[in-house]
Scaffold this motif. Sequence first.
Motif, PDB file in Angstrom:
ATOM      1  N   ASP A 101     -22.824  -4.892 -15.381  1.00  0.00           N
ATOM      2  CA  ASP A 101     -23.416  -5.239 -14.095  1.00  0.00           C
ATOM      3  C   ASP A 101     -23.194  -4.422 -12.924  1.00  0.00           C
ATOM      4  OD1 ASP A 101     -24.101  -7.629 -15.482  1.00  0.00           O
ATOM      5  OD2 ASP A 101     -22.828  -8.842 -14.542  1.00  0.00           O
ATOM      6  N   LYS A 102     -24.299  -4.366 -12.062  1.00  0.00           N
ATOM      7  CA  LYS A 102     -24.266  -3.706 -10.649  1.00  0.00           C
ATOM      8  C   LYS A 102     -24.262  -2.187 -11.195  1.00  0.00           C
ATOM      9  CE  LYS A 102     -21.794  -6.831  -7.761  1.00  0.00           C
ATOM     10  NZ  LYS A 102     -20.916  -7.034  -6.708  1.00  0.00           N
ATOM     11  N   LEU A 103     -25.387  -1.723 -12.063  1.00  0.00           N
ATOM     12  CA  LEU A 103     -25.512  -0.472 -12.443  1.00  0.00           C
ATOM     13  C   LEU A 103     -26.863  -0.111 -11.843  1.00  0.00           C
ATOM     14  CD1 LEU A 103     -24.599   2.225 -13.979  1.00  0.00           C
ATOM     15  CD2 LEU A 103     -25.975   1.274 -15.773  1.00  0.00           C
ATOM     16  N   ILE A 104     -26.773   1.099 -10.937  1.00  0.00           N
ATOM     17  CA  ILE A 104     -28.035   1.457  -9.955  1.00  0.00           C
ATOM     18  C   ILE A 104     -28.062   2.800 -10.083  1.00  0.00           C
ATOM     19  CG2 ILE A 104     -28.879   1.849  -7.627  1.00  0.00           C
ATOM     20  CD1 ILE A 104     -28.511  -1.308  -8.265  1.00  0.00           C
ATOM     21  N   VAL A 105     -29.699   3.527 -10.401  1.00  0.00           N
ATOM     22  CA  VAL A 105     -29.974   4.566 -10.723  1.00  0.00           C
ATOM     23  C   VAL A 105     -30.659   5.096  -9.393  1.00  0.00           C
ATOM     24  CG1 VAL A 105     -31.053   6.413 -11.746  1.00  0.00           C
ATOM     25  CG2 VAL A 105     -29.804   4.667 -12.993  1.00  0.00           C
ATOM     26  N   ALA A 125     -28.533  13.962   0.734  1.00  0.00           N
ATOM     27  CA  ALA A 125     -27.516  14.366  -0.105  1.00  0.00           C
ATOM     28  C   ALA A 125     -26.222  14.391   0.458  1.00  0.00           C
ATOM     29  CB  ALA A 125     -27.530  15.965  -0.594  1.00  0.00           C
ATOM     30  N   PRO A 126     -25.796  14.653   1.765  1.00  0.00           N
ATOM     31  CA  PRO A 126     -24.635  14.332   2.584  1.00  0.00           C
ATOM     32  C   PRO A 126     -24.394  12.877   2.505  1.00  0.00           C
ATOM     33  CG  PRO A 126     -25.916  15.898   3.713  1.00  0.00           C
ATOM     34  CD  PRO A 126     -26.798  15.584   2.489  1.00  0.00           C
ATOM     35  N   LEU A 127     -25.061  11.842   2.643  1.00  0.00           N
ATOM     36  CA  LEU A 127     -24.721  10.513   2.628  1.00  0.00           C
ATOM     37  C   LEU A 127     -24.377  10.058   1.025  1.00  0.00           C
ATOM     38  CD1 LEU A 127     -27.169   8.177   4.614  1.00  0.00           C
ATOM     39  CD2 LEU A 127     -24.731   8.968   4.957  1.00  0.00           C
ATOM     40  N   LEU A 128     -24.898  10.726   0.157  1.00  0.00           N
ATOM     41  CA  LEU A 128     -24.691  10.186  -1.218  1.00  0.00           C
ATOM     42  C   LEU A 128     -23.300  10.782  -1.419  1.00  0.00           C
ATOM     43  CD1 LEU A 128     -27.674  11.131  -3.443  1.00  0.00           C
ATOM     44  CD2 LEU A 128     -26.960   8.980  -2.518  1.00  0.00           C
ATOM     45  N   LYS A 129     -22.847  11.986  -1.052  1.00  0.00           N
ATOM     46  CA  LYS A 129     -21.370  12.659  -1.251  1.00  0.00           C
ATOM     47  C   LYS A 129     -20.314  11.893  -0.445  1.00  0.00           C
ATOM     48  CE  LYS A 129     -20.395  15.930  -3.067  1.00  0.00           C
ATOM     49  NZ  LYS A 129     -20.136  16.185  -4.364  1.00  0.00           N
ATOM     50  N   LYS A 130     -20.854  11.311   0.823  1.00  0.00           N
ATOM     51  CA  LYS A 130     -20.074  10.527   1.558  1.00  0.00           C
ATOM     52  C   LYS A 130     -19.615   8.943   0.950  1.00  0.00           C
ATOM     53  CE  LYS A 130     -20.174   7.188   5.802  1.00  0.00           C
ATOM     54  NZ  LYS A 130     -21.015   6.966   7.118  1.00  0.00           N
ATOM     55  N   TYR A 131     -20.695   8.587   0.135  1.00  0.00           N
ATOM     56  CA  TYR A 131     -20.374   6.992  -0.466  1.00  0.00           C
ATOM     57  C   TYR A 131     -19.920   7.660  -1.988  1.00  0.00           C
ATOM     58  CZ  TYR A 131     -21.920   4.817   3.300  1.00  0.00           C
ATOM     59  OH  TYR A 131     -22.157   3.978   4.742  1.00  0.00           O
ATOM     60  N   GLY A 132     -19.835   8.700  -2.541  1.00  0.00           N
ATOM     61  CA  GLY A 132     -19.368   8.983  -3.853  1.00  0.00           C
ATOM     62  C   GLY A 132     -20.334   8.482  -5.062  1.00  0.00           C
ATOM     63  N   PHE A 133     -21.880   8.794  -4.570  1.00  0.00           N
ATOM     64  CA  PHE A 133     -22.981   8.160  -5.443  1.00  0.00           C
ATOM     65  C   PHE A 133     -23.379   9.485  -6.166  1.00  0.00           C
ATOM     66  CE2 PHE A 133     -23.723   4.256  -2.480  1.00  0.00           C
ATOM     67  CZ  PHE A 133     -22.656   3.585  -3.058  1.00  0.00           C
ATOM     68  N   LEU A 188     -27.285   2.207   1.403  1.00  0.00           N
ATOM     69  CA  LEU A 188     -26.191   2.964   0.629  1.00  0.00           C
ATOM     70  C   LEU A 188     -24.657   2.181   0.889  1.00  0.00           C
ATOM     71  CD1 LEU A 188     -26.582   6.799   0.751  1.00  0.00           C
ATOM     72  CD2 LEU A 188     -27.445   4.972  -0.955  1.00  0.00           C
ATOM     73  N   LYS A 189     -24.649   1.666   2.163  1.00  0.00           N
ATOM     74  CA  LYS A 189     -23.602   0.875   2.740  1.00  0.00           C
ATOM     75  C   LYS A 189     -23.423  -0.337   1.987  1.00  0.00           C
ATOM     76  CE  LYS A 189     -20.818  -0.414   6.723  1.00  0.00           C
ATOM     77  NZ  LYS A 189     -20.257  -1.854   6.194  1.00  0.00           N
ATOM     78  N   TYR A 190     -24.504  -1.203   1.683  1.00  0.00           N
ATOM     79  CA  TYR A 190     -24.382  -2.144   0.788  1.00  0.00           C
ATOM     80  C   TYR A 190     -24.068  -2.044  -0.647  1.00  0.00           C
ATOM     81  CZ  TYR A 190     -26.028  -6.664  -1.252  1.00  0.00           C
ATOM     82  OH  TYR A 190     -26.246  -7.715  -2.124  1.00  0.00           O
ATOM     83  N   LEU A 191     -24.540  -0.864  -1.003  1.00  0.00           N
ATOM     84  CA  LEU A 191     -24.063  -0.738  -2.620  1.00  0.00           C
ATOM     85  C   LEU A 191     -22.708  -0.348  -2.598  1.00  0.00           C
ATOM     86  CD1 LEU A 191     -27.151   1.703  -3.398  1.00  0.00           C
ATOM     87  CD2 LEU A 191     -26.607  -0.658  -4.385  1.00  0.00           C
ATOM     88  N   HIS A 192     -21.943   0.398  -1.652  1.00  0.00           N
ATOM     89  CA  HIS A 192     -20.864   0.799  -1.618  1.00  0.00           C
ATOM     90  C   HIS A 192     -19.857  -0.266  -1.326  1.00  0.00           C
ATOM     91  CE1 HIS A 192     -17.021   2.028   0.342  1.00  0.00           C
ATOM     92  NE2 HIS A 192     -17.109   3.148  -0.211  1.00  0.00           N
ATOM     93  N   ASP A 193     -20.107  -1.272  -0.317  1.00  0.00           N
ATOM     94  CA  ASP A 193     -19.454  -2.402  -0.023  1.00  0.00           C
ATOM     95  C   ASP A 193     -19.316  -3.364  -1.101  1.00  0.00           C
ATOM     96  OD1 ASP A 193     -18.946  -0.800   2.370  1.00  0.00           O
ATOM     97  OD2 ASP A 193     -20.119  -2.297   3.645  1.00  0.00           O
TER      98      ASP A 193
END
Length: 268
Positions: free
Chosen positions: A35-39, A54-62, A231-236
């Motif tokens: 569950d919760k697998l996102i591409v 790209a900088p935001l993706l790096k920030k969240y580890g995505f 992105l914040k929602y996905l992370h949180d």
Amino acid sequence: MALSARFYLACLLTLFGLGLGREISAQVLRRPVPDKLIVLTFDDAAVSHATFVAPLLKKYGFGGTFFVCEFREPPFSDKTKYMTWAQIQGLHRQGFEVASHTLSHQHVNKMNRAQLGAELDSIEARCRAWRIPRPVTFAYPGYDTAPTATALLPERGYQFARAGGGRAYAPTQDNPMLLPSFSISGTDTAKVFNAIRQAHDGRVVILTGHGVPDVAHDWVTTPPALFEQYLKYLHDHRYHVIALRDLARYVNVPEALRTLPPRYENLK
């Protein structure tokens, strides 16, 4: 039993958790889809992919996949709108996937086999020149699909090809060359959050973005503030966010190609 008949019978049996449906699921999946697998995917080589996304993706580890092309209009030479190949190489060096969107954003249903092959050759040559791995995933320009592409792409070593359609990807039902996705363009946050929440019970949610913002094609722009909110929602909420190529960890691609017939409907 003919492949198409076997496929439709499998779908019926899967509904009831029986026989052939279980067999096909076991063959197609290397491991259960969590569950919760996102591409996350991004089209068109917008300059904001390098400067903001790209900088935001790096920030969240995505993870993420960037489908690159060289638009003719507005021209790819306008670097206020599009990435340079040095920036595209930088995405690869940061661990992101660089993948094919054809060279000139030509729709595959308007090309013959030789023309599509030439478009693939051109992007692959650019990647080779910039020491970027040969692409193994593809995104259909304009979400247009065609049997020419679904036949040629696997022959060329492509594992997955992404379209549109606004629905979740079901690995035991959808052919790897015809993956559906949800658009994140625009300002309809409810639509995006509703899409994200469909990542459960074996379904994967693939999100398609363009520029953040998109100054070349403003009708597909995503406002930066909303993108960061997603992105914040996905992370949180502890979603696992990967590149398209990483689906091969879960999907036995050769078996899925053999077992699941292409279905071209509901992909725009």
